[in-house]
Design a protein around this motif. Sequence first.
Motif, PDB file in Angstrom:
ATOM      1  N   VAL A 145      -4.385 -14.649 -13.141  1.00  0.00           N
ATOM      2  CA  VAL A 145      -3.499 -13.979 -12.199  1.00  0.00           C
ATOM      3  C   VAL A 145      -4.251 -13.128 -11.186  1.00  0.00           C
ATOM      4  CG1 VAL A 145      -1.495 -14.007 -13.715  1.00  0.00           C
ATOM      5  CG2 VAL A 145      -3.013 -12.043 -13.726  1.00  0.00           C
ATOM      6  N   ALA A 146      -5.507 -13.350 -11.017  1.00  0.00           N
ATOM      7  CA  ALA A 146      -6.277 -12.566 -10.049  1.00  0.00           C
ATOM      8  C   ALA A 146      -5.834 -12.898  -8.624  1.00  0.00           C
ATOM      9  CB  ALA A 146      -7.763 -12.843 -10.211  1.00  0.00           C
ATOM     10  N   ILE A 147      -5.597 -11.874  -7.848  1.00  0.00           N
ATOM     11  CA  ILE A 147      -5.237 -12.063  -6.442  1.00  0.00           C
ATOM     12  C   ILE A 147      -6.517 -12.078  -5.624  1.00  0.00           C
ATOM     13  CG2 ILE A 147      -4.081 -11.031  -4.458  1.00  0.00           C
ATOM     14  CD1 ILE A 147      -1.933 -10.038  -6.371  1.00  0.00           C
ATOM     15  N   SER A 148      -6.683 -13.149  -4.852  1.00  0.00           N
ATOM     16  CA  SER A 148      -7.907 -13.304  -4.069  1.00  0.00           C
ATOM     17  C   SER A 148      -7.729 -12.936  -2.595  1.00  0.00           C
ATOM     18  CB  SER A 148      -8.415 -14.749  -4.183  1.00  0.00           C
ATOM     19  OG  SER A 148      -7.435 -15.657  -3.708  1.00  0.00           O
ATOM     20  N   ARG A 149      -6.506 -12.791  -2.140  1.00  0.00           N
ATOM     21  CA  ARG A 149      -6.266 -12.454  -0.729  1.00  0.00           C
ATOM     22  C   ARG A 149      -6.619 -10.997  -0.463  1.00  0.00           C
ATOM     23  NH1 ARG A 149      -3.522 -16.447   1.992  1.00  0.00           N
ATOM     24  NH2 ARG A 149      -3.323 -15.065   3.760  1.00  0.00           N
ATOM     25  N   THR A 150      -7.061 -10.724   0.745  1.00  0.00           N
ATOM     26  CA  THR A 150      -7.397  -9.353   1.121  1.00  0.00           C
ATOM     27  C   THR A 150      -6.619  -8.885   2.347  1.00  0.00           C
ATOM     28  OG1 THR A 150      -9.272 -10.123   2.453  1.00  0.00           O
ATOM     29  CG2 THR A 150      -9.731  -9.516   0.164  1.00  0.00           C
ATOM     30  N   ASP A 151      -5.679  -9.707   2.842  1.00  0.00           N
ATOM     31  CA  ASP A 151      -4.947  -9.317   4.050  1.00  0.00           C
ATOM     32  C   ASP A 151      -3.961  -8.181   3.794  1.00  0.00           C
ATOM     33  OD1 ASP A 151      -3.762 -11.374   2.558  1.00  0.00           O
ATOM     34  OD2 ASP A 151      -2.589 -12.116   4.233  1.00  0.00           O
ATOM     35  N   LEU A 152      -3.409  -8.082   2.594  1.00  0.00           N
ATOM     36  CA  LEU A 152      -2.539  -6.958   2.244  1.00  0.00           C
ATOM     37  C   LEU A 152      -3.061  -6.319   0.962  1.00  0.00           C
ATOM     38  CD1 LEU A 152       1.098  -8.336   2.750  1.00  0.00           C
ATOM     39  CD2 LEU A 152      -0.124  -6.718   4.198  1.00  0.00           C
ATOM     40  N   LEU A 191       1.828  -4.583   0.257  1.00  0.00           N
ATOM     41  CA  LEU A 191       2.849  -5.346  -0.456  1.00  0.00           C
ATOM     42  C   LEU A 191       4.077  -4.487  -0.749  1.00  0.00           C
ATOM     43  CD1 LEU A 191       0.679  -7.498  -2.862  1.00  0.00           C
ATOM     44  CD2 LEU A 191       2.319  -8.354  -1.186  1.00  0.00           C
ATOM     45  N   ARG A 192       3.861  -3.220  -1.048  1.00  0.00           N
ATOM     46  CA  ARG A 192       5.004  -2.327  -1.273  1.00  0.00           C
ATOM     47  C   ARG A 192       5.807  -2.133   0.016  1.00  0.00           C
ATOM     48  NH1 ARG A 192       1.100   0.475  -4.165  1.00  0.00           N
ATOM     49  NH2 ARG A 192       1.074   2.151  -2.642  1.00  0.00           N
ATOM     50  N   ARG A 193       5.122  -2.021   1.144  1.00  0.00           N
ATOM     51  CA  ARG A 193       5.833  -1.905   2.431  1.00  0.00           C
ATOM     52  C   ARG A 193       6.630  -3.175   2.714  1.00  0.00           C
ATOM     53  NH1 ARG A 193       1.152   0.775   3.863  1.00  0.00           N
ATOM     54  NH2 ARG A 193       0.188  -1.110   4.681  1.00  0.00           N
ATOM     55  N   LEU A 232       6.572  -6.395  -5.312  1.00  0.00           N
ATOM     56  CA  LEU A 232       6.212  -5.195  -6.064  1.00  0.00           C
ATOM     57  C   LEU A 232       5.395  -5.535  -7.314  1.00  0.00           C
ATOM     58  CD1 LEU A 232       9.542  -3.223  -5.712  1.00  0.00           C
ATOM     59  CD2 LEU A 232       7.334  -2.650  -4.667  1.00  0.00           C
ATOM     60  N   ALA A 233       5.737  -6.629  -7.981  1.00  0.00           N
ATOM     61  CA  ALA A 233       4.958  -7.046  -9.154  1.00  0.00           C
ATOM     62  C   ALA A 233       3.540  -7.405  -8.749  1.00  0.00           C
ATOM     63  CB  ALA A 233       5.639  -8.224  -9.849  1.00  0.00           C
ATOM     64  N   LEU A 234       3.376  -8.096  -7.632  1.00  0.00           N
ATOM     65  CA  LEU A 234       2.029  -8.439  -7.167  1.00  0.00           C
ATOM     66  C   LEU A 234       1.262  -7.184  -6.764  1.00  0.00           C
ATOM     67  CD1 LEU A 234       2.619 -11.722  -5.160  1.00  0.00           C
ATOM     68  CD2 LEU A 234       1.824 -11.438  -7.503  1.00  0.00           C
ATOM     69  N   ALA A 235       1.961  -6.204  -6.218  1.00  0.00           N
ATOM     70  CA  ALA A 235       1.291  -4.939  -5.881  1.00  0.00           C
ATOM     71  C   ALA A 235       0.717  -4.303  -7.147  1.00  0.00           C
ATOM     72  CB  ALA A 235       2.268  -3.984  -5.192  1.00  0.00           C
ATOM     73  N   LEU A 236       1.436  -4.390  -8.251  1.00  0.00           N
ATOM     74  CA  LEU A 236       0.915  -3.853  -9.516  1.00  0.00           C
ATOM     75  C   LEU A 236      -0.292  -4.636 -10.004  1.00  0.00           C
ATOM     76  CD1 LEU A 236       4.004  -2.903 -11.688  1.00  0.00           C
ATOM     77  CD2 LEU A 236       2.425  -1.418 -10.480  1.00  0.00           C
ATOM     78  N   VAL A 237      -0.265  -5.948  -9.834  1.00  0.00           N
ATOM     79  CA  VAL A 237      -1.419  -6.763 -10.235  1.00  0.00           C
ATOM     80  C   VAL A 237      -2.661  -6.320  -9.453  1.00  0.00           C
ATOM     81  CG1 VAL A 237      -2.384  -9.110 -10.237  1.00  0.00           C
ATOM     82  CG2 VAL A 237      -0.023  -8.734 -10.975  1.00  0.00           C
ATOM     83  N   LEU A 238      -2.456  -5.982  -8.180  1.00  0.00           N
ATOM     84  CA  LEU A 238      -3.602  -5.533  -7.363  1.00  0.00           C
ATOM     85  C   LEU A 238      -4.196  -4.223  -7.850  1.00  0.00           C
ATOM     86  CD1 LEU A 238      -2.540  -6.439  -3.725  1.00  0.00           C
ATOM     87  CD2 LEU A 238      -4.503  -7.311  -4.999  1.00  0.00           C
ATOM     88  N   ARG A 273      -4.465  -3.501 -10.946  1.00  0.00           N
ATOM     89  CA  ARG A 273      -4.976  -3.823 -12.283  1.00  0.00           C
ATOM     90  C   ARG A 273      -4.023  -3.516 -13.433  1.00  0.00           C
ATOM     91  NH1 ARG A 273      -9.162  -6.443 -10.637  1.00  0.00           N
ATOM     92  NH2 ARG A 273     -10.782  -5.437  -9.464  1.00  0.00           N
ATOM     93  N   ARG A 274      -2.718  -3.610 -13.191  1.00  0.00           N
ATOM     94  CA  ARG A 274      -1.763  -3.535 -14.295  1.00  0.00           C
ATOM     95  C   ARG A 274      -1.739  -4.905 -14.965  1.00  0.00           C
ATOM     96  NH1 ARG A 274       1.235   1.248 -13.002  1.00  0.00           N
ATOM     97  NH2 ARG A 274       2.385   1.160 -14.942  1.00  0.00           N
ATOM     98  N   THR A 275      -1.349  -4.962 -16.214  1.00  0.00           N
ATOM     99  CA  THR A 275      -1.324  -6.239 -16.921  1.00  0.00           C
ATOM    100  C   THR A 275      -0.201  -7.120 -16.402  1.00  0.00           C
ATOM    101  OG1 THR A 275       0.172  -5.531 -18.673  1.00  0.00           O
ATOM    102  CG2 THR A 275      -2.204  -5.145 -19.023  1.00  0.00           C
ATOM    103  N   ARG A 276      -0.360  -8.417 -16.602  1.00  0.00           N
ATOM    104  CA  ARG A 276       0.665  -9.378 -16.197  1.00  0.00           C
ATOM    105  C   ARG A 276       1.980  -9.053 -16.896  1.00  0.00           C
ATOM    106  NH1 ARG A 276      -0.712 -15.397 -17.597  1.00  0.00           N
ATOM    107  NH2 ARG A 276      -0.721 -14.506 -19.658  1.00  0.00           N
ATOM    108  N   THR A 277       1.901  -8.759 -18.184  1.00  0.00           N
ATOM    109  CA  THR A 277       3.101  -8.438 -18.956  1.00  0.00           C
ATOM    110  C   THR A 277       3.793  -7.205 -18.399  1.00  0.00           C
ATOM    111  OG1 THR A 277       2.140  -9.413 -20.943  1.00  0.00           O
ATOM    112  CG2 THR A 277       3.959  -7.865 -21.260  1.00  0.00           C
ATOM    113  N   GLU A 278       3.036  -6.159 -18.142  1.00  0.00           N
ATOM    114  CA  GLU A 278       3.616  -4.919 -17.632  1.00  0.00           C
ATOM    115  C   GLU A 278       4.245  -5.121 -16.257  1.00  0.00           C
ATOM    116  OE1 GLU A 278       2.384  -0.245 -17.242  1.00  0.00           O
ATOM    117  OE2 GLU A 278       0.795  -1.739 -17.263  1.00  0.00           O
TER     118      GLU A 278
END
Length: 85
Positions: free
Chosen positions: A5-12, A17-19, A34-40, A42-47
């Motif tokens: 689930v690592a996000i490789s994009r750097t544009d946002l 992502l929250r905006r 918002l879930a992807l913002a949490l992944v960025l 370093r929150r867990t996928r489950t959380e």
Amino acid sequence: MAAGVAISRTDLDSAGLRRAAAQSRDADAARRKLALALVLVRRTRTEAAQLFGLDRQRLPDWVHRYNDLGIAGLPESVPLGPKTS
């Protein structure tokens, strides 16, 4: 965090992502952003999935779509199967 689930994009970043979620007219699309913002941050996928009512197994799909297509990969509405007449 699972490697899948690592996000490789750097544009946002997370704030971007929250905006984008705040500007979304669709609650489902906002939750995905918002879930992807949490992944960025370093929150867990489950959380991240639990906090925004997403299926933990579906979150990696959204990460891959975001990595491939950017914010355009997180549409305001997602077709729910084949169209019927």
